[in-house]
Design a protein around this motif. Structure first.
Motif, short mmCIF file in Angstrom:
data_model
loop_
_atom_site.label_atom_id
_atom_site.label_comp_id
_atom_site.label_asym_id
_atom_site.label_seq_id
_atom_site.Cartn_x
_atom_site.Cartn_y
_atom_site.Cartn_z
N VAL A 25 5.04 -21.37 32.50
CA VAL A 25 5.17 -19.97 32.91
C VAL A 25 6.55 -19.71 33.51
N ALA A 26 7.06 -20.68 34.29
CA ALA A 26 8.36 -20.48 34.96
C ALA A 26 9.47 -20.22 33.94
N GLU A 27 9.44 -20.97 32.83
CA GLU A 27 10.47 -20.79 31.81
C GLU A 27 10.32 -19.43 31.10
N ALA A 28 9.10 -19.05 30.80
CA ALA A 28 8.88 -17.74 30.16
C ALA A 28 9.34 -16.62 31.10
N ARG A 29 9.08 -16.75 32.40
CA ARG A 29 9.51 -15.76 33.38
C ARG A 29 11.03 -15.69 33.45
N ARG A 30 11.65 -16.88 33.49
CA ARG A 30 13.11 -16.94 33.61
C ARG A 30 13.78 -16.20 32.45
N LYS A 31 13.26 -16.41 31.24
CA LYS A 31 13.87 -15.77 30.07
C LYS A 31 13.69 -14.25 30.09
N ILE A 32 12.53 -13.78 30.57
CA ILE A 32 12.28 -12.33 30.64
C ILE A 32 13.28 -11.68 31.61
N ILE A 33 13.48 -12.33 32.75
CA ILE A 33 14.42 -11.78 33.74
C ILE A 33 15.85 -11.84 33.20
N ALA A 34 16.21 -12.97 32.58
CA ALA A 34 17.57 -13.12 32.03
C ALA A 34 17.85 -12.10 30.93
N ALA A 35 16.81 -11.69 30.20
CA ALA A 35 17.00 -10.71 29.11
C ALA A 35 17.15 -9.29 29.65
N GLY A 36 16.90 -9.11 30.95
CA GLY A 36 17.01 -7.77 31.52
C GLY A 36 15.77 -6.93 31.28
N LEU A 37 14.68 -7.56 30.90
CA LEU A 37 13.41 -6.84 30.73
C LEU A 37 12.83 -6.53 32.12
N PRO A 38 11.91 -5.56 32.22
CA PRO A 38 11.36 -5.21 33.55
C PRO A 38 10.77 -6.44 34.26
N ARG A 39 11.11 -6.57 35.52
CA ARG A 39 10.71 -7.73 36.32
C ARG A 39 9.17 -7.89 36.37
N LEU A 40 8.46 -6.77 36.35
CA LEU A 40 7.00 -6.82 36.39
C LEU A 40 6.44 -7.64 35.22
N LEU A 41 7.14 -7.60 34.07
CA LEU A 41 6.65 -8.33 32.90
C LEU A 41 6.75 -9.85 33.11
N ALA A 42 7.69 -10.27 33.96
CA ALA A 42 7.78 -11.68 34.32
C ALA A 42 6.73 -12.02 35.37
N ASP A 43 6.63 -11.17 36.39
CA ASP A 43 5.75 -11.48 37.53
C ASP A 43 4.28 -11.53 37.14
N ARG A 44 3.87 -10.67 36.20
CA ARG A 44 2.43 -10.63 35.86
C ARG A 44 1.97 -11.90 35.17
N LEU A 45 2.90 -12.66 34.59
CA LEU A 45 2.51 -13.91 33.94
C LEU A 45 2.03 -14.95 34.96
N GLU A 46 2.52 -14.81 36.20
CA GLU A 46 2.17 -15.80 37.23
C GLU A 46 0.71 -15.73 37.66
N ASN A 47 0.16 -14.52 37.66
CA ASN A 47 -1.22 -14.40 38.13
C ASN A 47 -2.18 -13.89 37.07
N GLY A 48 -1.70 -13.73 35.84
CA GLY A 48 -2.61 -13.33 34.77
C GLY A 48 -3.18 -11.93 34.95
N ARG A 83 -4.73 -11.10 30.95
CA ARG A 83 -4.94 -10.10 32.01
C ARG A 83 -6.30 -10.26 32.68
N ASP A 84 -6.85 -11.47 32.64
CA ASP A 84 -8.16 -11.68 33.27
C ASP A 84 -8.04 -12.56 34.51
N ARG A 85 -6.88 -12.52 35.14
CA ARG A 85 -6.59 -13.25 36.38
C ARG A 85 -6.60 -14.76 36.20
N ASP A 86 -6.48 -15.19 34.96
CA ASP A 86 -6.28 -16.61 34.66
C ASP A 86 -4.97 -16.68 33.88
N PRO A 87 -3.91 -17.24 34.50
CA PRO A 87 -2.60 -17.18 33.84
C PRO A 87 -2.43 -18.11 32.64
N ARG A 88 -3.40 -18.97 32.39
CA ARG A 88 -3.26 -19.89 31.25
C ARG A 88 -3.36 -19.13 29.93
#
Ligand SMILES: [Fe+2]
Length: 241
Positions: free
Chosen positions: A217-240, A190-195
């Protein structure tokens, strides 16, 4: 002796695998500061990898949430949805394992705790200089490793005065000084560095170094969305964030 110090993995298997690959052959073991689960889509593989690799683990607020030790009303709506989803994925054995984790542990000259050594089950965030320095009276070891804020930082007290820093750091451990170190988050920085973020604690060379690791990150995002978890939890991984 060198340890990888990992916190806040949050069921992000891609990030955890990347971190373990990054330090493979360089460390004698890993320690884990809690929040193995919650937010991400791979709680069981993450629990199993950490149970196998870590020489010491402590519980985070997400372990307390999914095992019924902390009311889900304590969490914000996204964390609550993730905790409820995670609790459904766990079988009896994995739930019992998470429920067995203690709030604090000792490894050599270091205390391990998820949030704060002062009242560890109140899940306080140590972010500012003052918040970190105030916590020194709550541990009696030379070092204390924490997570919870998902932001790397360190505080040090000694005869030459207080020192505080946040962001990436590489510090030499000086004799006579004590240190409180936040190792950042493997699975949801959560420090604006997605690594992915973790620390190498080199007891022989007397250094603690923050490492950042690129992961899928793309694969982790894909799985979060596929699981039906809140989309924000996927999107925040992109920008840390
Ligand atoms: Fe966390």
């Amino acid at each position: 002796m060198r340890y990888a110090v990992l916190s806040d993995i949050h069921a992000n298997l891609e990030a955890l695998r990347a971190v373990l690959a990054d330090c493979r052959g360089e460390v004698d073991g890993a320690v884990c500061l809690g929040d193995l689960v919650g937010y991400g889509a791979d709680p069981i593989p993450c629990i199993e990898l950490l149970a196998e690799r870590a020489v010491a683990l402590v519980a985070g607020n997400h372990e307390y949430g999914v095992t019924g030790k902390l009311a889900l009303g304590w969490f914000n709506s996204y964390a609550r949805a993730a905790a409820a989803w995670t609790a459904e994925q766990l079988d009896v054995d994995h739930r019992a394992y998470l429920g067995s984790l203690a709030l604090t542990a000792l490894v050599a000259e270091a205390t391990l705790v998820h949030a704060s050594p002062s009242r560890p089950d109140e899940w306080e965030y140590l972010i500012t200089a003052e918040e970190g320095f105030d916590a020194f009276s709550a541990f009696d070891t030379r070092l204390c490793f924490i997570g919870h804020s998902h932001r790397p930082a360190y505080w040090s007290l000694g005869a030459t005065g207080p020192v505080w820093g946040s962001g990436a750091f590489d510090i030499a451990l000086e004799s006579g000084r004590r240190y409180l170190v936040n190792v950042g988050s493997v699975g949801q920085p959560r420090d604006r560095d997605p690594r992915a973020c973790y620390a190498i604690w080199d007891r022989t060379a007397r250094r603690i170094t923050i490492r950042r690791v690129t992961y899928d990150v793309a694969e982790a995002r894909r799985k979060i969305i596929a699981a039906g978890l809140p989309r924000l939890l996927a999107d925040r991984l992109e920008n840390g964030t």
